[in-house]
Design an enzyme around this catalytic site. Structure first.
Site, PDB file in Angstrom:
ATOM      1  N   TYR A   1       0.815  -1.213   0.000  1.00  0.00           N
ATOM      2  CA  TYR A   1       0.000   0.000   0.000  1.00  0.00           C
ATOM      3  C   TYR A   1       0.845   1.258   0.000  1.00  0.00           C
ATOM      4  CZ  TYR A   1      -4.526  -2.131  -0.071  1.00  0.00           C
ATOM      5  OH  TYR A   1      -5.641  -2.806  -0.495  1.00  0.00           O
TER       6      TYR A   1
ATOM      7  N   HIS B   1      -5.922  -3.366   6.634  1.00  0.00           N
ATOM      8  CA  HIS B   1      -5.200  -4.243   5.706  1.00  0.00           C
ATOM      9  C   HIS B   1      -4.064  -5.004   6.388  1.00  0.00           C
ATOM     10  CE1 HIS B   1      -7.364  -3.189   2.148  1.00  0.00           C
ATOM     11  NE2 HIS B   1      -7.098  -1.909   2.258  1.00  0.00           N
TER      12      HIS B   1
END
Lengths: 733, 733
Positions: free
Chosen positions: B262, B417
């Site tokens: 990410y 996440h």
């Protein structure tokens, strides 16, 4: 290999006289007086220490020289044999023959006597050791060696070492020469010929290595009787030996019966010994023997690959491909003989070259920009000495690396290394395998895995029919899994060619099962939307009585979509069957009964593959994972989809199409699904009709006549048109 | 990105005046009057049709130009939205924003008005479409979009399109300008800010994309209030917005809380908006903000990779790495700002560049031979806004591509996440993963797999502790699998540095399980035999009460040897457990109870890895295959070995060593087995002592004090010597 200067027979070659030459002499081209094709005619090169030449070859030889010097400085052990393939002593002896060979090549190239002395000293150590050896303590009973566990390795040792020795022979003392020849080279050649008749006279790649080793030794040691035995067999009647091997082991198209993996391996002694024959007895015209079979076989070996790897047919190690050492020799020799610039393209893929004059020529010519693309093309390779025992057919389309290749295996069994996959099918596309062959179950040279030998699962799984992409009937392998029985039969090729723009290959075999005829038609159909062609596969089992028909698709990638629901096993896995490889498959899922046209899609990293299929009889799809009944954890975990139907006669039609693209870096995904709208089956008079319609309303029809005789004329009224053709298979579109 | 010439704020930038320029004009450098660092000062270039310059960049732009022209000639659809991520309409809109952007960049580079017109025409079509759209029919409820299913994609559309638009803005008619700005650009910016406050004001990568889109639009459309909202949040109090995101989302070492996958994605809006700020309001000194956090973050992103791929921590797609588009922007911008030649090394790996002035500069400088190797190094990346919430520690050794890298994950959870792998461990060597992380369970952009979204198995398997290489206690995940709970805690780093030549990292966490303290010490110990260093891993579970401790090793390659017998399941597979990921593991084999030093070896293509391990308590090894309870066939088939002990406190010591080599082409295999003779455990006073002896009689001892306070002084008598050190961990050798 070295430019052998076998002085007795080829009288025109002058002795080297290297003893008078000090470091810095140019020796690489001292055989240019030879008139044989193998002679190198390039300009003389400067010694390694100079700066005149900085070619890629020189840099490679400098690196090799550093390696050899480092080995010599560390000491080169010549240990008493103890272990089998892959063991440290075994590996040491392998390294040593390379050292003898490479030191010789370096001496030839540089004239530097330190390389000569390294080769000599190692050989002298072997001359001490070899006479003390009986059979190897771990010897393979059928094909024993003394230095190695099997005679094959011993022959390879001699093929390498004799080349290294040849270069130094005239430049060492008579005493050393006698000791080396009487201590190891002669006795080893004796052992490999008279001492191992079961191998030496065998028509088999082990026999070829033995013949090459003994014959090359004969030339170098000036012992023509060894050459004669190598060429014609121990009793010199021509029923065995190198020439007979050339007669029997290759088909007229240069296909080697065991398949590409063993073809690669077998090529090396064929090439090296042929080169030696050419050099010493050019009057034999060995490279013209059997219409130039050796060069044909090199070309065939290269053609039997995709994306640099061989089609993993039969007992193949899947990692093997064009950059194996055998093909580095092969391509360099082939280029030397033919000057075909396409071979240079292969060398570019290989990355480096053999340390020989041919290797130098190849690299120099690549540097001179002479390389041309190698043309991988559709080709039928007939099998059998006479080319009458079936064929391997490869259909190709597109340019590397955006190409497709399909294989239809309609060959003989391939002897003891053969697999039971008559009419086997492989599909490669976009640089990847899509429908694949397991290859051999073997961890080559890894001692902890059954000594690096073929694993028990090679017999119980890898050879079995269900391990391949062809029809398995009643959960039994072709010919009941008896290779000697299978060896007696081969499929009949029904078609190979282009019909209405469609590349097509077809074959049948009615001996794999009692009362069942297997037929397969494989085609590449061009598309007019710029996509790669459709790959269409028609698999038929024809019988008067009911059978269970299983058609596996051993796919690569991830199964990301199916048109039908699949009931996956979630809490318990059990084997699919009990024998013929079925016992190794965990049944991971299955479907309800399916009918008509169905599709699944695979994701393979940079593209999708959509597979559309149908049958004329109800069927279901079974999904499997490999690994059951594998107590030593020898098998890879792979997936398959098996289409299963119960019927007297079954027709499966499968269409493969590359579907869209996937770019992980740029996060673009294009995925369309099948472009095949319908697949229909019909029997019109005595012809089976397969009709496929695409989403842009194109129709493709395959016609397969009940009468499969080769030249029979057929006529059929279809859609109010009279269609006429000859032979069993026809295509309309 | 384009060299934005935001005229209102940066008064020194002159309007382009392209309207008066016919084809063939030089336009690429027409911003050289700007005094900002982003201005390109390279010499003017010839138009595409000329032959003056044949740089790699020009060739790349010519190719891009051909692509864009082909798209325009085929017609560029601007369809009504229908499908979610990965669907054809979704992909079309993604392609379209690239077309707008790329056509703009081509116009900027060539001055050719056909590119301007392509960008304009597509934007005009969007100006027709956008006002007709409500929320997307498949919108994600929490973060809806209008043109796309989620607002995130809409923000990305605007980030790209506004850059393409900026280049053409002054050279299209006032009517077109008004239509495009009132029809799509303005309304979309409104929708992404006021219309989506839950995303726009969120401290999260979606928020960063939205801020960048709206802020960049503000600069181009000359609407400073949009810039202010983007920088400070909707109500402009600085509690949200871009600057707050820079404060919160990166640690002082440039580590992004969600992990490298990410981080890569989040970097792009940070970079592009920062570049726009720098260009328009250099007085903000955005690249100096927080001690240069943006550049630090780029460097950190690059460091968090091995062999070109990111360490697949948390919800990571494993194929992502340095050649993703985000890092192509990142490295080009970073090079433009710093001129650090090591960035050019990364670009060489990436293969191509972004179609911008920075991309051109990078390629030109590579062609000029300015690249220097990028130094991948051992580094600790502190986590948390203040750097006080644990750390990710990477230890490295050796040169590419013969290097090793070990990761100790002692970070925060990484928000939604994040995965439950406190003290997780990864080991890479010889260019390959050896001990690996599953990454996310997701087929990104593949619609047929759950719309390309995270699969249910991402929660039930990929996030769970047992899916990672860290200690799972009592078959429950860390923090009971509650990420919000986990987010409150982070491990304490006990050590990072070099002690007696040993690279060492250590951390502990006592909140993952009630009453259990987890400690891990990871080290790279140099060897004096020229081999890659030993990787040594000490994993401890410390408790007063009995627990079941499971230490998985999720390995790559083939397990080819074990020192102990393994009883493999041959006829039936059942799941290993019922929850927390255990339900997805087929138990494929196990051992009897093991004691003392044991070893297994892995085969990884070109080398072996031997793993030697021991525990101070009896344990057994369980072997698993992934795939149970997977009704949609979403999981990959992977293998693991799990060491299981039942005890109050457990100590596992594992040593990884690269072992020998394997060369398939030349058929050489070197495989030695473990060089670790013994592993002993002792508790001396209040210090745990781990003693390893190698086969060349070297001793390595790790000392871990019961008192883990940071600076505590320790003294111990060991082998008649007084050892003194401070801090919890020490190494002797």
């Amino acid at each position: 290999m070295s430019v052998l200067t076998y002085k007795k027979i080829n009288k025109s070659v002058v002795a080297l006289g290297m003893a008078a030459c000090v470091q810095g002499c140019v020796s690489f081209d001292n055989n240019t007086k030879s008139t044989t094709p193998l002679a190198v005619t390039a300009a003389a090169v400067a010694p390694v220490s100079g700066t005149v030449e900085q070619s890629a070859f020189k840099l490679q030889m400098q690196k090799l020289g550093d390696t050899i010097i480092a080995r010599a400085e560390a000491g080169i052990p010549v240990p008493v044999p103890v272990d089998a393939g892959g063991g440290p002593v075994h590996e040491q002896h392998k390294e040593n023959y390379k050292t003898i060979y490479e030191a010789g090549m370096l001496y030839d190239y540089t004239g530097d006597t330190k390389y000569r002395d390294i080769a000599r000293d190692v050989l002298l150590d072997y001359a001490d050791l070899y006479p003390t050896l009986g059979l190897h303590p771990e010897h393979k009973p059928s094909t024993a060696g003394r230095l190695f566990w099997q005679g094959l390795n011993e022959a390879v040792w001699l093929v390498y070492s004799i080349q290294g020795y040849e270069v130094i022979r005239d430049d060492i003392s008579p005493e050393d020469r006698e000791k080396i020849e009487r201590g190891v080279l002669g006795p080893m050649a004796d052992f490999l010929s008279e001492g191992s008749p079961q191998t030496f006279d065998r028509i088999h790649n082990h026999g070829t290595w033995a013949a090459a080793a003994v014959g090359m030794t004969g030339y170098v040691l000036d012992q023509p009787e060894r050459v004669e035995k190598s060429l014609y067999g121990l009793n010199q009647d021509g029923e065995a030996g190198f020439l007979k091997q050339m007669d029997i082991l290759f088909s007229p198209d240069g296909y080697y019966a065991e398949g590409p993996y063993y073809q690669r391996y077998a090529m090396m002694p064929f090439l090296l010994f042929s080169q030696a024959i050419q050099k010493n007895e050019p009057e034999r015209e060995i490279f013209n023997y059997r219409d130039g079979i050796i060069l044909k076989a090199i070309s065939t070996t290269l053609q039997l690959s995709y994306a640099g790897k061989f089609f993993p047919l039969n007992d193949a190690i899947r990692s093997k491909g064009l950059n194996t050492i055998e093909l580095k020799y092969g391509v360099a020799i082939a280029y030397d003989l033919t000057k075909d610039p396409a071979f240079l393209d292969i060398v570019k893929y290989q990355g480096d070259v053999v340390p020989t004059p041919e290797g130098k020529k190849v690299l120099d010519d690549i540097e001179a920009g002479l390389a041309k693309p190698f043309n991988f093309k559709s080709q039928m390779f007939r099998d059998g000495s006479n080319g009458e025992d079936g064929a391997l057919i490869v259909l190709r389309s597109g340019e590397k690396t955006n190409d497709s290749a399909v294989v239809l295996k309609a060959t003989t069994q391939g002897l003891g290394h053969g697999h039971f996959d008559k009419l086997g099918f492989l599909y490669n596309d976009n640089g990847q395998e899509v429908v694949a062959d397991y290859g051999a179950s073997r961890f080559l040279n890894i001692v902890s895995k059954f000594g690096g030998r073929y694993l028990p699962e090679n017999d119980s799984w890898a050879k079995q029919t269900i391990a391949h992409n062809t029809l398995a009937v009643d959960e039994v392998s072709h010919y009941g899994g008896d290779w000697r029985l299978s060896q007696k039969y081969s499929p009949d090729v029904l078609k190979y060619g282009v019909v209405n723009g469609v590349q097509i290959a077809a074959a049948e075999v009615d001996t794999a099962y009692d009362g069942v005829n297997l037929q397969r038609v494989v085609a590449m159909v061009p598309r007019d939307d710029g996509q790669q062609p459709y790959v269409i596969d028609i698999m038929r089992g024809i019988s008067d009585t009911d059978h269970q028909y299983d058609l596996p698709m051993h796919y690569k990638g991830d199964l990301i979509k199916s048109q039908f629901p699949i009931e996956y096993e979630t809490s318990n896995l059990a084997p699919l069957g009990t024998d013929f490889g079925y016992q190794h498959l965990w049944k991971s899922g299955e479907t309800e009964q399916l009918e008509g046209r169905q599709e699944v899609s695979l994701f393979l990293g940079t593209a999708f593959q959509t597979v559309t299929f149908a049958s004329d009889t109800p069927y279901k799809a079974i999904f499997t994972k490999l690994g059951a009944n594998d107590p030593d954890h020898n098998l890879r975990s792979e997936e398959a989809m098996i289409l299963r139907a119960n019927s007297d006669t079954v027709n499966f039609v499968t269409v493969y199409e590359r579907d869209g693209s996937y770019d992980a870096d740029n996060e673009t995904a294009v995925f369309n699904g099948s472009s095949i709208v319908s697949i229909d089956f019909d029997q019109v008079e005595d012809v089976a009709v397969y009709k496929l319609v695409t989403q842009n309303d194109k129709t493709i029809q395959f016609l397969v006549a009940d009468d499969t005789s080769k030249d029979a004329a057929h006529q059929l009224e279809l859609d109010d048109q009279i269609i006429e053709w000859s032979g069993p298979v026809h295509v309309l579109r």
